[in-house]
Design an enzyme around this catalytic site. Structure first.
Site, PDB file in Angstrom:
ATOM      1  N   SER A 236     -56.818 -38.270 -12.857  1.00 23.82           N
ATOM      2  CA  SER A 236     -55.804 -38.517 -12.245  1.00 23.82           C
ATOM      3  C   SER A 236     -54.504 -38.246 -13.118  1.00 23.82           C
ATOM      4  O   SER A 236     -54.340 -37.153 -13.442  1.00 23.82           O
ATOM      5  CB  SER A 236     -55.738 -40.051 -11.722  1.00 23.82           C
ATOM      6  OG  SER A 236     -54.841 -40.323 -10.837  1.00 23.82           O
ATOM      7  N   ASP A 331     -61.383 -35.877  -2.283  1.00 25.51           N
ATOM      8  CA  ASP A 331     -60.080 -36.600  -2.927  1.00 25.51           C
ATOM      9  C   ASP A 331     -58.911 -36.826  -2.107  1.00 25.51           C
ATOM     10  O   ASP A 331     -58.479 -35.953  -1.518  1.00 25.51           O
ATOM     11  CB  ASP A 331     -59.764 -35.761  -4.096  1.00 25.51           C
ATOM     12  CG  ASP A 331     -58.922 -36.657  -4.945  1.00 25.51           C
ATOM     13  OD1 ASP A 331     -58.083 -37.590  -4.555  1.00 25.51           O
ATOM     14  OD2 ASP A 331     -58.662 -36.156  -6.159  1.00 25.51           O
ATOM     15  N   HIS A 365     -61.791 -39.414  -5.251  1.00 28.90           N
ATOM     16  CA  HIS A 365     -61.038 -39.557  -6.351  1.00 28.90           C
ATOM     17  C   HIS A 365     -61.696 -40.270  -7.663  1.00 28.90           C
ATOM     18  O   HIS A 365     -61.621 -39.750  -8.656  1.00 28.90           O
ATOM     19  CB  HIS A 365     -59.660 -39.911  -6.021  1.00 28.90           C
ATOM     20  CG  HIS A 365     -58.859 -39.721  -7.142  1.00 28.90           C
ATOM     21  ND1 HIS A 365     -58.027 -38.690  -7.465  1.00 28.90           N
ATOM     22  CD2 HIS A 365     -58.315 -40.785  -8.158  1.00 28.90           C
ATOM     23  CE1 HIS A 365     -57.312 -38.921  -8.267  1.00 28.90           C
ATOM     24  NE2 HIS A 365     -57.279 -40.082  -8.717  1.00 28.90           N
TER      25      HIS A 365
END
Length: 426
Positions: A236, A331, A365
């Protein structure tokens, strides 16, 4: 050896639930779940449940039919219904869901094992026939955990037992989580876990790469570190910081980029007392509410490839180390696959071959070390509201198993310790 508990009841005195090879294992180790002593072709419900350190209960269940000998083997027999269907040896773990919406497994202390209770129940009456407790340890014997507060470094250092030398990895995360770093240390890496946001994200005005360079230098100078360069493990927001470290800071040998961006996101990035990258901005009005109450943030980021945003792109072609790019195709946080594809094309345009890439259809994600409950949605640290992370649980779980092995192989390949160093240490 294995540890087993079974309940003596009128119809269940012979029923045994076993975890092989042992009911005490590492968090990232699979176990073989077996039931014996059932009636031939008996229909039963298998359950798993755990409680995290915030008191949130996670649970799963699946229906199985015993074979002619009254046995069930989860690595052989299919679940007929429940939290998952089909042959899934670790399905009871990854399919566990929280008893309230938008919760993620929360464990702050890696010294305390993650406890899961497996049980088998009569299908019709629901009475428990047998139960076994699985202790899933995060920290291995001899691995040391030390708080590091030196200069601008605020982190936790995990060191394997023995004199070394060991390869070294900087683990970057947005919020405090030591599980990944600790499990990697069990595999023979010196790992420094750094949280990007020691303050509330809203209070930050910029990120200083110099602070993270201090962490890199700290690892280089550690007495047990033998790799010539340092690895960086990130996901991230941490991933664009990892790219910037590789591009601007000497000594970064290997970067694992997981579901990140190809540009510097949200905050200006400074190095050597000057801004080196402006931020790619977010537009929170583009958050889309979903039926569950969580927000879809996939389209919140501005387009990094738009002409007006090209200064935010990270010049990864400057990097001397190697990259492992990892993108989940489901994601929902942002379009990781598109960002990865652009970086691959960028490196190829510059004649670079210092990378490999992998994408996972159906994964979301939050790729983590394997065998934890899949988290589809939970609170986002920067907006303090639940967001959708994405992922279909089965595909996501399979991706985590594959990726965890790949990360270790990648770091071992590119952070190998010099043979002469090892001889000198001996």
């Amino acid at each position: 050896m294995f540890f087993v508990l079974f309940f003596s009841a009128e119809m269940s005195s012979q029923v045994r639930l076993m975890l092989l090879p042992n009911a005490r294992c590492f968090f990232d180790d699979p176990v073989q779940v077996t039931v014996t002593g059932l009636r031939s072709k008996q229909l039963v419900t298998m359950k798993a449940r755990s409680t995290d350190d915030k008191g949130v209960m996670f649970s799963s269940s699946a229906t199985y039919r015993a074979d002619g000998s009254g046995e069930i083997h989860l690595d052989r027999d299919p679940s007929l219904s429940g939290s998952y269907v089909g042959v899934e040896p670790m399905g009871l773990l990854w399919s566990m869901k929280a008893d309230t919406l938008h919760k993620r497994l929360h464990e702050k202390n890696p010294l305390i094992p993650y406890v899961v209770k497996f049980s088998v129940h009569e299908e019709e009456e629901g009475s428990m026939l047998a139960e076994v407790i699985n202790e899933r340890f995060v920290i291995g014997d001899g691995v040391s955990r030390d708080q590091v507060k030196k200069g601008n470094i605020h982190g936790v250092l995990f060191t394997p037992p023995g004199r070394g030398p060991f390869p070294a990895v900087l683990d970057l995360s947005s919020s405090r989580s030591e599980r990944r770093a600790c499990l990697l240390a069990n595999k023979g890496f010196v790992v420094l876990s750094i949280t990007l946001y020691n303050d509330k994200p809203a209070n930050l005005k910029e990120i200083h790469l110099d602070y993270l360079e201090e962490a890199v230098d700290f690892l280089k100078q550690h007495s047990k570190v033998g790799s010539e360069g340092i690895g960086v493990l990130s996901r991230s927001k941490g991933s664009d910081i990892a790219l910037s470290l590789a591009a601007f800071v000497p000594g970064i040998k290997a970067v694992v980029w997981i579901n990140g961006c190809n540009a510097n996101v949200a905050l200006p990035l400074s190095y050597k007392k000057r801004q080196i990258l402006p931020p790619l901005l977010l537009n929170l009005t583009k958050l889309i509410p979903t039926q569950s109450g969580a927000l879809n943030g996939k389209y919140v980021l501005d387009n990094p490839l738009a002409e007006e945003n090209k200064d935010t792109l990270i010049p990864i072609e400057r990097a001397k180390g190697h990259f492992l790019f990892v993108a989940s195709e489901d994601d929902i946080n942002w379009d990781s696959k598109a960002y990865m594809d652009d970086m691959v094309e960028r490196l190829r345009r510059h004649g670079k071959e210092n990378f490999e890439s992998v994408s996972y259809p159906g994964a979301g994600h939050l790729l983590e070390p394997p065998y934890g409950p899949h988290c589809y949605s939970c609170s986002h640290i920067t907006i303090s509201k639940p967001v959708v992370w994405g992922g279909e649980a089965r595909a996501h779980a399979a991706a985590e198993v594959h990726l965890w092995k790949k990360i270790q192989e990648f770091f071992r390949t590119h952070l190998s310790c010099d043979a002469a160093q090892i001889k000198a240490m001996l």
